[in-house]
Design a protein around this motif. Structure first.
Motif, mmCIF file in Angstrom:
data_model
loop_
_atom_site.group_PDB
_atom_site.id
_atom_site.type_symbol
_atom_site.label_atom_id
_atom_site.label_comp_id
_atom_site.label_asym_id
_atom_site.label_seq_id
_atom_site.Cartn_x
_atom_site.Cartn_y
_atom_site.Cartn_z
ATOM 1 N N UNK A 213 -6.124 -5.641 12.022
ATOM 2 C CA UNK A 213 -5.628 -4.156 12.251
ATOM 3 C C UNK A 213 -6.622 -3.149 11.644
ATOM 4 N N UNK A 214 -6.734 -2.017 12.146
ATOM 5 C CA UNK A 214 -7.216 -0.832 11.468
ATOM 6 C C UNK A 214 -6.027 0.060 10.759
ATOM 7 N N UNK A 215 -6.270 0.074 9.650
ATOM 8 C CA UNK A 215 -5.351 1.061 8.870
ATOM 9 C C UNK A 215 -5.898 2.486 8.542
ATOM 10 N N UNK A 216 -5.011 3.592 8.856
ATOM 11 C CA UNK A 216 -5.628 4.917 8.357
ATOM 12 C C UNK A 216 -4.686 5.181 7.317
ATOM 13 N N UNK A 217 -4.669 5.805 6.101
ATOM 14 C CA UNK A 217 -3.899 6.165 4.978
ATOM 15 C C UNK A 217 -4.188 7.558 4.601
ATOM 16 N N UNK B 207 0.727 -1.289 -0.030
ATOM 17 C CA UNK B 207 -0.046 -0.003 0.005
ATOM 18 C C UNK B 207 0.530 1.122 0.144
ATOM 19 N N UNK B 208 2.007 1.054 0.750
ATOM 20 C CA UNK B 208 2.746 2.443 0.974
ATOM 21 C C UNK B 208 3.731 2.552 -0.152
ATOM 22 N N UNK B 209 4.704 1.249 -0.095
ATOM 23 C CA UNK B 209 5.748 1.723 -0.987
ATOM 24 C C UNK B 209 5.418 1.331 -2.413
#
Length: 122
Positions: free
Chosen positions: A91-95, A65-67
């Protein structure tokens, strides 16, 4: 946990509301879990194994997701790991993205890791 909440508030203060909210849940029937169970142990017996495999898979997802910039360039990211009552992590992920997605860009997405025998290309 209090420090995570403070970090999230700081991100919201500096970057406004997050662009994406993603929930990532561990699948106890994954191949990695089956490969590492020995001596007749069940998934319920090996919380250490569940947590290690989940952590490795979460790191892979975050790297994609990030890289990999699947949704675009990521300005900030934040995640929190929680354990459900039945003993499985999620997991809860905020982007926060630099170019925010609009509602017409994305629909509800549900994804699973593809089966290697039926989806060899994936």
């Amino acid at each position: 946990m209090h420090e995570y909440a403070q970090d999230a508030i700081t991100y919201v203060r500096n970057g406004r509301k997050p662009s994406l909210f993603i929930t990532y849940t561990f699948n106890p029937n994954c191949k990695e879990m089956a490969q590492n169970l020995t001596n007749g142990h069940s998934k319920i017996d090996r919380h250490d194994l569940v947590s290690r495999i989940f952590r490795q898979m979460l790191i892979k997802v975050m790297n994609v997701l990030v890289k990999g910039q699947v949704f675009g360039f990521v300005k900030y990211w934040f995640y929190s790991i929680q354990w459900q009552k039945r003993g499985l992590p999620h997991s809860h992920i905020l982007i926060w993205l630099t170019n925010t997605l609009r509602p017409n860009h994305i629909d509800i997405i549900s994804a699973e890791i593809p089966n290697t025998s039926t989806d060899k290309n994936l």
